[in-house]
Design a protein around this motif. Structure first.
Motif, mmCIF file in Angstrom:
data_model
loop_
_atom_site.group_PDB
_atom_site.id
_atom_site.type_symbol
_atom_site.label_atom_id
_atom_site.label_comp_id
_atom_site.label_asym_id
_atom_site.label_seq_id
_atom_site.Cartn_x
_atom_site.Cartn_y
_atom_site.Cartn_z
ATOM 1 N N ASP A 1 6.969 6.377 4.462
ATOM 2 C CA ASP A 1 6.612 6.984 5.747
ATOM 3 C C ASP A 1 5.261 6.473 6.241
ATOM 4 O OD1 ASP A 1 8.964 8.443 5.794
ATOM 5 O OD2 ASP A 1 8.052 10.281 5.021
ATOM 6 N N MET A 2 4.290 6.397 5.335
ATOM 7 C CA MET A 2 2.954 5.968 5.740
ATOM 8 C C MET A 2 2.944 4.495 6.141
ATOM 9 S SD MET A 2 -0.606 6.908 3.889
ATOM 10 C CE MET A 2 -0.251 8.596 4.384
ATOM 11 N N THR A 3 3.626 3.650 5.364
ATOM 12 C CA THR A 3 3.651 2.223 5.677
ATOM 13 C C THR A 3 4.432 1.958 6.956
ATOM 14 O OG1 THR A 3 3.417 1.636 3.350
ATOM 15 C CG2 THR A 3 4.311 -0.053 4.806
ATOM 16 N N THR A 4 5.512 2.680 7.175
ATOM 17 C CA THR A 4 6.275 2.540 8.418
ATOM 18 C C THR A 4 5.388 2.818 9.621
ATOM 19 O OG1 THR A 4 8.367 3.137 7.359
ATOM 20 C CG2 THR A 4 8.242 3.393 9.740
ATOM 21 N N SER A 5 4.599 3.880 9.538
ATOM 22 C CA SER A 5 3.683 4.228 10.632
ATOM 23 C C SER A 5 2.622 3.148 10.815
ATOM 24 C CB SER A 5 3.025 5.575 10.338
ATOM 25 O OG SER A 5 2.038 5.882 11.300
ATOM 26 N N ASN A 6 2.048 2.665 9.718
ATOM 27 C CA ASN A 6 0.998 1.652 9.808
ATOM 28 C C ASN A 6 1.518 0.352 10.415
ATOM 29 O OD1 ASN A 6 -0.841 3.406 8.623
ATOM 30 N ND2 ASN A 6 -0.558 2.571 6.569
ATOM 31 N N LEU A 7 2.685 -0.095 9.962
ATOM 32 C CA LEU A 7 3.235 -1.352 10.467
ATOM 33 C C LEU A 7 3.611 -1.243 11.938
ATOM 34 C CD1 LEU A 7 5.444 -2.470 7.429
ATOM 35 C CD2 LEU A 7 3.169 -3.301 8.080
ATOM 36 N N ALA A 8 4.055 -0.058 12.355
ATOM 37 C CA ALA A 8 4.377 0.146 13.771
ATOM 38 C C ALA A 8 3.117 0.050 14.628
ATOM 39 C CB ALA A 8 5.051 1.501 13.963
ATOM 40 N N LEU A 9 2.011 0.596 14.129
ATOM 41 C CA LEU A 9 0.746 0.504 14.863
ATOM 42 C C LEU A 9 0.314 -0.946 15.040
ATOM 43 C CD1 LEU A 9 -1.296 3.361 13.140
ATOM 44 C CD2 LEU A 9 -0.596 3.307 15.535
ATOM 45 N N LEU A 10 0.648 -1.785 14.055
ATOM 46 C CA LEU A 10 0.220 -3.182 14.069
ATOM 47 C C LEU A 10 1.225 -4.104 14.747
ATOM 48 C CD1 LEU A 10 -1.026 -3.277 10.378
ATOM 49 C CD2 LEU A 10 -2.458 -3.120 12.420
ATOM 50 N N GLY A 11 2.400 -3.589 15.080
ATOM 51 C CA GLY A 11 3.428 -4.423 15.703
ATOM 52 C C GLY A 11 3.902 -5.542 14.792
ATOM 53 N N ALA A 12 3.974 -5.270 13.486
ATOM 54 C CA ALA A 12 4.342 -6.304 12.509
ATOM 55 C C ALA A 12 5.834 -6.617 12.595
ATOM 56 C CB ALA A 12 3.999 -5.831 11.103
ATOM 57 N N PRO A 13 6.211 -7.905 12.426
ATOM 58 C CA PRO A 13 7.632 -8.308 12.467
ATOM 59 C C PRO A 13 8.340 -8.006 11.157
ATOM 60 C CG PRO A 13 6.283 -10.228 12.045
ATOM 61 C CD PRO A 13 5.322 -9.067 12.214
ATOM 62 N N ILE A 14 8.332 -6.731 10.768
ATOM 63 C CA ILE A 14 8.856 -6.306 9.475
ATOM 64 C C ILE A 14 9.811 -5.140 9.679
ATOM 65 C CG2 ILE A 14 8.268 -5.262 7.242
ATOM 66 C CD1 ILE A 14 5.532 -6.680 7.451
ATOM 67 N N ARG A 15 10.985 -5.233 9.055
ATOM 68 C CA ARG A 15 11.917 -4.109 8.996
ATOM 69 C C ARG A 15 11.793 -3.489 7.611
ATOM 70 N NH1 ARG A 15 17.488 -6.524 9.800
ATOM 71 N NH2 ARG A 15 16.477 -8.523 9.351
ATOM 72 N N LEU A 16 11.500 -2.202 7.571
ATOM 73 C CA LEU A 16 11.261 -1.522 6.305
ATOM 74 C C LEU A 16 12.368 -0.498 6.061
ATOM 75 C CD1 LEU A 16 9.258 -1.273 3.936
ATOM 76 C CD2 LEU A 16 8.021 0.449 5.250
ATOM 77 N N PHE A 17 12.906 -0.501 4.824
ATOM 78 C CA PHE A 17 13.988 0.402 4.468
ATOM 79 C C PHE A 17 13.577 1.223 3.253
ATOM 80 C CE2 PHE A 17 15.869 -3.309 6.481
ATOM 81 C CZ PHE A 17 16.620 -2.721 7.497
ATOM 82 N N GLN A 18 13.987 2.483 3.243
ATOM 83 C CA GLN A 18 13.625 3.386 2.166
ATOM 84 C C GLN A 18 14.742 3.441 1.135
ATOM 85 O OE1 GLN A 18 14.538 6.982 1.307
ATOM 86 N NE2 GLN A 18 13.111 6.689 -0.394
ATOM 87 N N GLY A 19 14.388 3.188 -0.129
ATOM 88 C CA GLY A 19 15.354 3.262 -1.205
ATOM 89 C C GLY A 19 15.155 2.146 -2.207
ATOM 90 N N ASP A 20 16.041 2.104 -3.203
ATOM 91 C CA ASP A 20 16.006 1.095 -4.256
ATOM 92 C C ASP A 20 16.555 -0.210 -3.696
ATOM 93 O OD1 ASP A 20 16.579 -0.533 -6.531
ATOM 94 O OD2 ASP A 20 16.688 1.250 -7.794
ATOM 95 N N PHE A 21 15.790 -1.279 -3.794
ATOM 96 C CA PHE A 21 16.208 -2.559 -3.222
ATOM 97 C C PHE A 21 17.523 -3.042 -3.808
ATOM 98 C CE2 PHE A 21 14.480 -4.160 -7.139
ATOM 99 C CZ PHE A 21 15.114 -5.374 -7.359
#
Length: 262
Positions: free
Chosen positions: A134-154
């Motif tokens: 949750d925290m990293t999703t919020s941080n990356l959204a603030l930065l406009g990073a070209p990253i898709r983040l998924f929660q769970g076991d890879f």
């Protein structure tokens, strides 16, 4: 007295304190981040993330947990890793599509740093722990990073949340070291959680026909046998240890390729 700090006597902000049960999952304030940098590195700006010093990323609204201040790939290390990755990616044919995957995203700064050196590349990250996600999703959204983040076991998500055929894949592997790092013998890459070989097996099941560059975070001291076994799996490999001090010593990367012509 540190501005914003309580009046009680302050503890030393070091590895043990940040990972203590009472502190590890607390959101830290700017003065705490700077105190950790000062106490552990002699530099209040030591926890540089996302291309910014702490005062700047904190001012942008980025927030981290106490454990993240310690565990995150900080900018100096991330930039060195990114430079090495870019050097190998430059060997790909012109116009190649590059996807970068981080199965243990944490703060996301390792993945973010690599992408900063690969213009046009996209990133996918997986994070098991909900609070970190949750925290990293919020941080990356603030930065406009070209990253898709998924929660769970890879291991459960890699096959359904990935890049299409035709991409060259960069896999950044930095699983928790836990007790794999021993002061006497060094880092045992067969005892990370999960072991590096098991992570590679998971990637090979999904991307077994794709050119793959594995980027494995390592310590300056490595147990020889697991290292040799890993290098034997690659078509090409290179070990680099950077002249950058960290809480546990110098870190670096083991680069290894499968089906990627160097």
């Amino acid at each position: 007295m540190v501005e914003g700090a309580p009046r009680a006597e302050l503890p030393r902000y070091d590895r043990d304190f940040l990972l203590s049960p009472a502190k590890r999952n607390q959101v830290v304030e700017l003065w705490e981040v700077e105190k950790f940098g000062r106490d552990s590195f002699g530099d209040p700006d030591a926890v540089a993330l996302y291309g910014m010093r702490p005062a700047d990323w904190y001012g942008r609204g980025v927030r981290i947990l106490a454990r993240t201040a310690l565990e995150a790939v900080r900018d100096p290390l991330g930039n060195r890793i990114g430079q090495d990755v870019a050097r190998i990616v430059a060997t790909a044919p012109s116009g190649s599509s590059i996807g970068v995957i981080d199965p243990f995203t944490g703060s996301g700064n390792g993945l973010y740093s690599i992408l900063r050196h690969l213009p046009g590349a996209e990133g996918i990250g997986f994070e098991f722990e909900r609070a970190i996600f949750d925290m990293t999703t919020s941080n990356l959204a603030l930065l406009g990073a070209p990253i898709r983040l998924f929660q769970g076991d890879f291991r459960a998500l890699l096959g359904t949340h990935g890049f299409p055929p035709g991409h060259r894949i960069v896999a950044f592997l930095a699983p928790p070291w836990a007790d794999a790092l021993n002061a006497a013998t060094g880092l045992d890459l067969g005892r990370t959680r999960p072991p590096i070989a098991e992570i590679i097996d998971a990637f090979e099941r999904v991307y077994g026909e794709s050119p793959l560059l594995y980027v494995i975070e390592v310590h300056e001291r490595l147990v020889p046998e697991p290292l040799a076994a890993l290098r034997a799996r690659f078509d090409w490999s290179e070990l680099s240890v950077y002249d950058l001090a960290g809480p546990t010593g110098r870190h670096g990367v083991l680069l290894g390729t499968k089906r990627w012509q160097i």
